[in-house]
Design an enzyme around this catalytic site. Structure first.
Site, PDB file in Angstrom:
ATOM      1  N   HIS A 225       0.864  -1.178   0.000  1.00 55.42           N
ATOM      2  CA  HIS A 225       0.000   0.000   0.000  1.00 55.42           C
ATOM      3  C   HIS A 225       0.901   1.228   0.000  1.00 55.42           C
ATOM      4  O   HIS A 225       1.832   1.328   0.812  1.00 55.42           O
ATOM      5  CB  HIS A 225      -0.885  -0.080   1.244  1.00 55.42           C
ATOM      6  CG  HIS A 225      -1.490   1.217   1.688  1.00 55.42           C
ATOM      7  ND1 HIS A 225      -2.308   1.975   0.898  1.00 55.42           N
ATOM      8  CD2 HIS A 225      -1.433   1.854   2.889  1.00 55.42           C
ATOM      9  CE1 HIS A 225      -2.709   3.039   1.584  1.00 55.42           C
ATOM     10  NE2 HIS A 225      -2.186   2.987   2.780  1.00 55.42           N
ATOM     11  N   TYR A 259      -5.980   9.149   1.680  1.00 55.79           N
ATOM     12  CA  TYR A 259      -6.106   9.725   3.015  1.00 55.79           C
ATOM     13  C   TYR A 259      -4.875  10.585   3.301  1.00 55.79           C
ATOM     14  O   TYR A 259      -3.818  10.418   2.688  1.00 55.79           O
ATOM     15  CB  TYR A 259      -6.281   8.646   4.080  1.00 55.79           C
ATOM     16  CG  TYR A 259      -5.147   7.668   4.248  1.00 55.79           C
ATOM     17  CD1 TYR A 259      -3.994   8.007   4.949  1.00 55.79           C
ATOM     18  CD2 TYR A 259      -5.245   6.367   3.731  1.00 55.79           C
ATOM     19  CE1 TYR A 259      -2.965   7.106   5.121  1.00 55.79           C
ATOM     20  CE2 TYR A 259      -4.203   5.460   3.898  1.00 55.79           C
ATOM     21  CZ  TYR A 259      -3.073   5.827   4.593  1.00 55.79           C
ATOM     22  OH  TYR A 259      -2.046   4.931   4.757  1.00 55.79           O
ATOM     23  N   ASP A 543     -29.642 -20.060  16.117  1.00 57.98           N
ATOM     24  CA  ASP A 543     -30.944 -20.695  16.221  1.00 57.98           C
ATOM     25  C   ASP A 543     -30.990 -21.831  15.209  1.00 57.98           C
ATOM     26  O   ASP A 543     -30.430 -21.745  14.116  1.00 57.98           O
ATOM     27  CB  ASP A 543     -32.097 -19.711  16.031  1.00 57.98           C
ATOM     28  CG  ASP A 543     -32.128 -19.076  14.656  1.00 57.98           C
ATOM     29  OD1 ASP A 543     -31.083 -19.017  13.979  1.00 57.98           O
ATOM     30  OD2 ASP A 543     -33.215 -18.617  14.246  1.00 57.98           O
TER      31      ASP A 543
END
Length: 815
Positions: A225, A259, A543
């Site tokens: 990155h 960013y 469940d």
């Protein structure tokens, strides 16, 4: 195992350091942390992490991990220096689509209890003066976001752990893990062997190598990155010093995949706007050979577009240039979530991998709770390493999907949006028939699942289906509404093959299941029971529908691989019980609707009348030439059966029912209609509507608990809890605007204040209104309470209702 277990943590990056602190704070002090590199700049991802902590996530669990990271690191210092600087976070929108997305993201944080606000362009630029307000349409501000100093935070936690007895050993390369029977017993390094009752791999992108030492697949891919630092900016001169480093909010332009953070008078820029760059582990240097093996050479050509977008958003950069950069290696998984939990194959071998700095403290706390207390306080089913199906562990699958997750990390993704490749993987025996009917397939658990059928476009019921907003219209068709109505009016076939099916056999099968489930299973052969599996704290693990097909043979309809893992972990050691996954070798059709009996009865000599084949009963018989197991169940609230056979006979079963149903107006119907019908009946979906964070009474499932049973897991934790004492409830809402079909995870407001959040939602075609289920305080759950749902920044009026919304007398099922 001794009362004070010997714990060996592999890796002294921020996750290993955080876990050592969390464990020792809980009294487990015999902790050894082994690190192949130096302390604490180890050479892994932590060593180069830019430290931006953005808490916003569609997953409540991931937001909670990040929120705790902010809380914990804000209180840490190391030698008088900060470990977390709460400068706030700012996301900006440069497109109408992103503007809508940040409104959705604001809703997530309101749901999860994190303060945030939406901003106009001018307000955004006031917070971050380097921004060009003409380039943006709006902003999203999270005041509690900020910057973590990863190395400082790691060392600060390690020092705390050391004061309680932990030891950190650098330059110890793990070369093997010893086992005794099916348990870990020691970790072998190039510096010696360390006995261990518990081994936790916190090795980051080296995790797959550690996992192979015990035969554990660690499905992550190391990817590079890009991160760059600019030259000094005059506009930042004097704003910060070397101690403070930053004062402006950390910034994201997700439309551009970028960013930003301040570095005194420079700007650090991280980019996802480049091709995925997978890294082979055998090409990564050992820390002894290279102090920063996770920092690879910067590929300038890949950064050209990112730089141009950065200058456009932050014009002050036009007078600067990239001073230095690198391609940093870190971990991605096929679904973008961490890998946490104990191996299903080797007891005592645990993982905390693919964890970024953002979530490090939260993951460490959950892991420590899991180890010490037996369960994490936060639901972690999305992160459990045992969540994957076998096909999802294929190296090629993990590689392709992890790379795709990198490419999409900042993309705007719809909740139903599937990966496009590799597909198809798992197809049932009905697949060719479904294709012939124009099935529109989405994917789940590797299965191709029809969501509606284009062959039904000519149904007159399509004209009765109202439209909906843009986002709710994605991966949806009005055909799905027509399929729901036809199910209520005639009969439809639903492919239930992807439902996980487990077979439990053996002389102690009944006792085994009785001890793990809440309902009474000691019933005659041919009985079917809806039951819950709880953890020791009374939280709902799953469940199940459990059919007793013979004295010592049960078939379970489960929710996924985690149920199989849980059952296998609790098997008696004497071999008196066996659990087998029979999903791949079998298939299932749901045959539901008021004409279901008229469809199946002529095909069999068995009595399918209400008196002869009651609700929640099972029978092995034949339909035409096909041997089947028929269970009278209905997840859509209509008369009908789940009909199972072996996979080799699936096509014959479909053809038999399809041909016989032509004179009855039979259709095939998809998952979209199914979800609508089940919400009209108030049937829960585990993992969406309830998790381990909820008990049966809060979830409206107290009817599935038999308190008179002598024992079952979680029973003591339910003492004093009842329908009358719970303080929150899963509550149905009816939305007043029929166009506003919400998606899930939206906040619910009462008197202008957020009090809960939506779990599942759909349009209720029978009742003629959108439905949303939500967790609300019990005081706000009474039927008729006006509420509002925040949906893409707007408030949508709704009202709480009594459930079920459809056929409360159960007359349609019990006919």
């Amino acid at each position: 195992m001794a009362a004070q277990p010997k714990v060996v943590i592999i890796g002294a990056g921020i996750v290993g350091c955080a876990l050592s602190d969390e464990l020792t704070a809980r009294g487990w002090t015999d902790v050894t942390v082994l690190e192949q590199g130096p302390l604490f700049t180890t050479g892994g991802s932590t060593s180069h992490a830019p430290g931006l902590v953005f808490q916003t996530n569609g997953s409540r669990t991931m937001t909670e991990f990040a929120r705790y990271t902010v809380e914990k690191y804000s209180a840490l210092t190391l030698a008088g220096q900060w470990c977390f600087r709460q400068v706030g976070g700012l996301e900006v929108a440069t497109s109408p689509e992103r503007l809508a997305e940040i409104q959705r993201r604001h809703g997530w944080l309101s749901s999860w209890g994190v303060d945030s606000r939406l901003l106009a362009p001018e307000e955004s630029a006031a917070l971050h003066p380097l921004l060009d307000p003409e380039r943006i349409l709006g902003g999203f501000h999270i005041p509690s976001d900020g910057l973590a100093k990863a190395l400082r935070a790691g060392e600060a936690q390690a020092r705390l752990a050391t004061t309680r007895g932990a030891r950190f050993l650098p330059h110890h390369t793990v070369t093997g893990i010893e086992t005794t029977g099916d348990r870990v017993s020691a970790v072998v390094t190039d510096q010696g062997t360390f006995p261990a009752d518990i081994v936790v791999s916190c090795a980051g992108f080296w995790g797959p190598k550690i996992g192979r030492m015990v035969g554990q697949t660690v499905p992550l891919v190391p990817l590079a990155h890009q991160y760059a630092r600019t030259t000094a900016l005059p506009v930042l001169a004097g704003r910060n010093d070397e101690h403070t480093e930053a004062s402006l909010p950390i910034l994201r332009d997700q439309d551009a995949g970028l960013y930003y953070r301040e570095l005194v008078d420079r700007i650090g820029i991280g980019s996802y706007a480049h091709r995925p760059m997978p890294v082979r582990l055998d090409e990564v240097a050992h820390p002894r050979d290279n102090r920063m093996p996770s920092s690879l050479a910067f590929t300038e050509a890949d950064f050209e577009g990112a730089w141009a977008d950065s200058v456009s958003l932050l014009p002050s950069l036009s007078d600067a240039k990239v001073e230095e950069g690198f391609n940093g290696v870190f971990s991605f998984t096929s679904d973008g979530m961490p890998l946490m939990g104990e191996s299903s194959e080797v007891r005592g071998f645990w993982l905390a991998e693919a964890v970024w700095v953002t979530h490090s403290a939260g993951v460490a706390r959950a892991m420590a709770e899991w180890l010490v207390d037996g369960r994490p306080g936060t639901d972690v089913h999305e992160c459990d390493v045992n969540r994957f199906e076998e096909v999802q562990l294929a190296p090629s699958y993990v590689h392709e999907r992890s790379c795709q997750n990198f490419a999409e990390v900042y993309d705007i993704l719809h909740p139903l949006q599937p990966m496009e490749s590799p597909r198809p993987l798992r197809v049932g025996p009905f697949h060719s028939r479904q294709e012939a009917l124009g099935a529109v397939f989405l994917e789940g658990g590797g299965w191709e699942r029809p969501h509606w059928y284009e062959a039904n476009a000519a149904l007159p019921e399509v004209a009765r289906i109202p439209g909906r907003g843009e986002w709710a219209s994605r991966y949806w068709s009005p055909i799905a509404g027509a399929e729901a109505l036809v199910t209520r009016e005639r009969v439809a076939l639903y492919d239930m093959t992807p439902l996980k099916r487990l077979e439990v056999t053996g002389p102690e099968a009944l006792a085994f299941l009785q001890a793990l489930t809440t309902n009474q299973l000691d019933k005659p052969v041919g009985s079917v029971t809806y039951s819950l599996m709880l953890d020791e704290a009374g939280g709902i693990r799953s469940d199940l529908t459990i059919a007793r097909l013979d004295t010592e043979r049960f078939q379970i309809g489960a929710n996924g691989n985690l149920d199989l893992d849980w059952l296998r972990r609790h098997l008696p050691a004497d071999g008196s019980v066996h659990v087998r996954d029979i999903t791949a070798g079998t298939c299932c059709l749901g045959v539901w609707g008021p004409l279901a009996r008229e469809l199946v009865q002529p095909l069999t000599d068995a009595d399918f009348s209400h008196q002869g084949f009651g609700y929640f009963k099972a029978r092995e018989t034949y339909l035409g030439d096909v041997p089947v197991t028929a269970m009278r169940l209905s997840y859509v609230g209509e008369l009908g059966w789940e009909i199972y056979t072996t996979a080799d006979l699936g096509a014959k079963l479909w053809d038999t029912l399809w041909e016989a149903g032509q004179e009855l107006g039979i259709i095939a119907a998809g998952r979209s209609a199914f979800n609508s019908l089940r919400l009209e009946k108030g049937y829960r979906s585990w993992g969406h509507d309830m998790t381990t964070e909820h008990n049966p009474y809060e979830a409206g499932l107290g009817f599935a608990v038999r308190r008179k049973k002598q024992h079952f897991t979680g029973k003591p934790a339910l003492d004093g809890i009842s329908d009358e004492t719970v303080t929150r409830r899963l509550t149905p809402l009816i939305v007043r605007d029929e166009q506003s079909v919400v998606l899930g995870h939206e906040p619910v407001y009462v008197d202008g204040h957020p009090v809960g959040y939506v779990t599942s939602a759909a349009y209720g075609y029978t009742i003629g209104a959108p439905i949303a289920y939500a967790w609300l305080p019990a005081r706000h759950a009474a039927p008729g309470t006006p509420v509002e749902i925040e949906y893409f920044g707007a408030r949508v009026a709704a009202v709480t209702a009594a459930e079920p919304l459809f056929d409360p007398e159960m007359s349609r099922i019990r006919r």
